[in-house]
Design a protein around this motif. Structure first.
Motif, short mmCIF file in Angstrom:
data_model
loop_
_atom_site.label_atom_id
_atom_site.label_comp_id
_atom_site.label_asym_id
_atom_site.label_seq_id
_atom_site.Cartn_x
_atom_site.Cartn_y
_atom_site.Cartn_z
N LYS A 90 -4.77 1.50 5.56
CA LYS A 90 -3.63 0.58 5.43
C LYS A 90 -2.34 1.24 5.90
O LYS A 90 -1.25 0.77 5.61
CB LYS A 90 -3.52 0.12 3.99
CG LYS A 90 -4.71 -0.73 3.58
CD LYS A 90 -4.62 -1.17 2.14
CE LYS A 90 -5.78 -2.07 1.81
NZ LYS A 90 -6.94 -1.39 1.32
N VAL A 110 2.85 1.09 8.62
CA VAL A 110 3.19 0.31 7.44
C VAL A 110 4.10 1.18 6.57
O VAL A 110 3.67 2.22 6.07
CB VAL A 110 1.93 -0.12 6.66
CG1 VAL A 110 2.32 -0.84 5.38
CG2 VAL A 110 1.05 -0.99 7.53
N GLU A 166 5.91 -0.02 3.81
CA GLU A 166 5.61 -0.41 2.43
C GLU A 166 4.49 -1.42 2.44
O GLU A 166 4.42 -2.27 3.33
CB GLU A 166 6.83 -1.03 1.74
CG GLU A 166 7.76 -0.03 1.16
CD GLU A 166 8.86 -0.67 0.31
OE1 GLU A 166 9.78 0.07 -0.03
OE2 GLU A 166 8.80 -1.87 -0.01
N TYR A 167 3.65 -1.33 1.42
CA TYR A 167 2.50 -2.22 1.32
C TYR A 167 2.47 -2.76 -0.10
O TYR A 167 2.35 -1.99 -1.05
CB TYR A 167 1.23 -1.43 1.64
CG TYR A 167 -0.05 -2.19 1.47
CD1 TYR A 167 -0.35 -3.26 2.30
CD2 TYR A 167 -0.97 -1.84 0.50
CE1 TYR A 167 -1.53 -3.96 2.16
CE2 TYR A 167 -2.16 -2.52 0.35
CZ TYR A 167 -2.43 -3.59 1.18
OH TYR A 167 -3.60 -4.29 1.05
N PRO A 182 0.32 -5.63 -1.64
CA PRO A 182 -0.65 -6.72 -1.50
C PRO A 182 -0.50 -7.81 -2.55
O PRO A 182 -0.78 -8.97 -2.28
CB PRO A 182 -2.00 -6.01 -1.63
CG PRO A 182 -1.71 -4.73 -2.32
CD PRO A 182 -0.31 -4.36 -1.96
N ASN A 221 3.06 -8.81 0.99
CA ASN A 221 4.07 -8.27 1.89
C ASN A 221 3.69 -6.92 2.47
O ASN A 221 3.13 -6.07 1.77
CB ASN A 221 5.40 -8.07 1.15
CG ASN A 221 6.09 -9.35 0.81
OD1 ASN A 221 6.05 -10.30 1.57
ND2 ASN A 221 6.72 -9.38 -0.35
N LEU A 222 4.05 -6.74 3.73
CA LEU A 222 4.03 -5.45 4.39
C LEU A 222 5.39 -5.28 5.03
O LEU A 222 5.98 -6.25 5.51
CB LEU A 222 2.99 -5.42 5.51
CG LEU A 222 1.53 -5.53 5.14
CD1 LEU A 222 0.71 -5.89 6.36
CD2 LEU A 222 1.05 -4.20 4.59
N LEU A 256 -5.25 -5.54 9.91
CA LEU A 256 -5.19 -4.41 8.99
C LEU A 256 -6.63 -3.99 8.77
O LEU A 256 -7.43 -4.78 8.25
CB LEU A 256 -4.51 -4.85 7.69
CG LEU A 256 -4.06 -3.78 6.72
CD1 LEU A 256 -3.06 -2.84 7.36
CD2 LEU A 256 -3.44 -4.43 5.48
N ARG A 295 9.80 -7.56 7.21
CA ARG A 295 8.81 -7.84 6.18
C ARG A 295 7.84 -8.86 6.76
O ARG A 295 8.24 -9.91 7.26
CB ARG A 295 9.45 -8.41 4.92
CG ARG A 295 8.41 -8.69 3.84
CD ARG A 295 8.93 -9.38 2.59
NE ARG A 295 10.27 -9.04 2.19
CZ ARG A 295 11.33 -9.87 2.32
NH1 ARG A 295 11.19 -11.07 2.83
NH2 ARG A 295 12.51 -9.49 1.93
N LEU A 352 -3.42 -10.52 1.45
CA LEU A 352 -3.77 -9.17 1.88
C LEU A 352 -4.77 -8.54 0.91
O LEU A 352 -4.79 -8.87 -0.27
CB LEU A 352 -2.50 -8.32 1.94
CG LEU A 352 -1.44 -8.79 2.90
CD1 LEU A 352 -0.17 -7.96 2.76
CD2 LEU A 352 -1.93 -8.74 4.34
#
Length: 168
Positions: free
Chosen positions: A39, A61, A63-64, A66, A70-71, A97, A158, A167
């Motif tokens: 990820k 990425v 920030e992740y 799920p 949002n990514l 992804l 974002r 996600l």
């Protein structure tokens, strides 16, 4: 003497073997090996503003989240990067992804939101954050203030997953 604020140095796109190395992750994603990146990297499918052709870019990425769908990704080449301008024109797109595809909508963060993102990112990845600052020609002093300033200079996006494709 100019009263303008200094802007980050504009970085030239790589050429030759560096371009090949930079595009190698796209080849790996297309061969079904996206799982290698977990990820950490995603493959962004975007449509050319002028040509209307399908384009691809591999992005880190930042920030992740799920649970929120949002990514967050950053444009290291600034707001002039082709993928960034293409998303501005057509924010609804698809990302890959791992080996799974997701419909997403791009939302462009403000400078203050970017500063907050970079302030959260820097403690998790201090070496990469310092390199990003150096790459952009910004002070890499390792302080929260320095990283926040870098976050104001870097355009963040974002990518919000659609309701039908949450996600993992």
């Amino acid at each position: 003497m100019s009263d303008r604020h200094p802007t980050p140095a504009r970085r030239q796109l790589p050429g030759g073997w560096q371009r090949f190395a930079a595009r190698l992750p796209i080849i790996l994603f297309r061969c079904g090996l996206g799982w290698i990146f977990g990820k950490r990297l995603l493959l962004l499918h975007h449509t050319g503003r002028v040509t209307g052709l399908d384009r691809r870019a591999v992005l880190e990425v930042v920030e992740y989240a799920p649970a929120d769908g949002n990514l967050i990704v950053a444009s290291g080449f600034g707001s002039g990067a082709a993928w960034y301008r293409n998303l501005r024109a057509r924010p609804d797109t698809v990302i890959q992804l791992g080996n799974r595809h997701f419909a997403v909508t791009a939302h462009f963060l403000t400078e203050d939101e970017g500063a907050d993102v970079m302030a959260r990112y820097a403690p998790r990845h201090p070496r990469i954050a310092r390199r990003l600052c150096a790459f952009l020609g910004l002070p890499a002093d390792g302080t929260d203030v320095g990283f926040r300033e870098a976050g104001r200079a870097v355009p963040f996006v974002r990518l919000q997953a659609g309701r039908g494709s949450p996600l993992p």
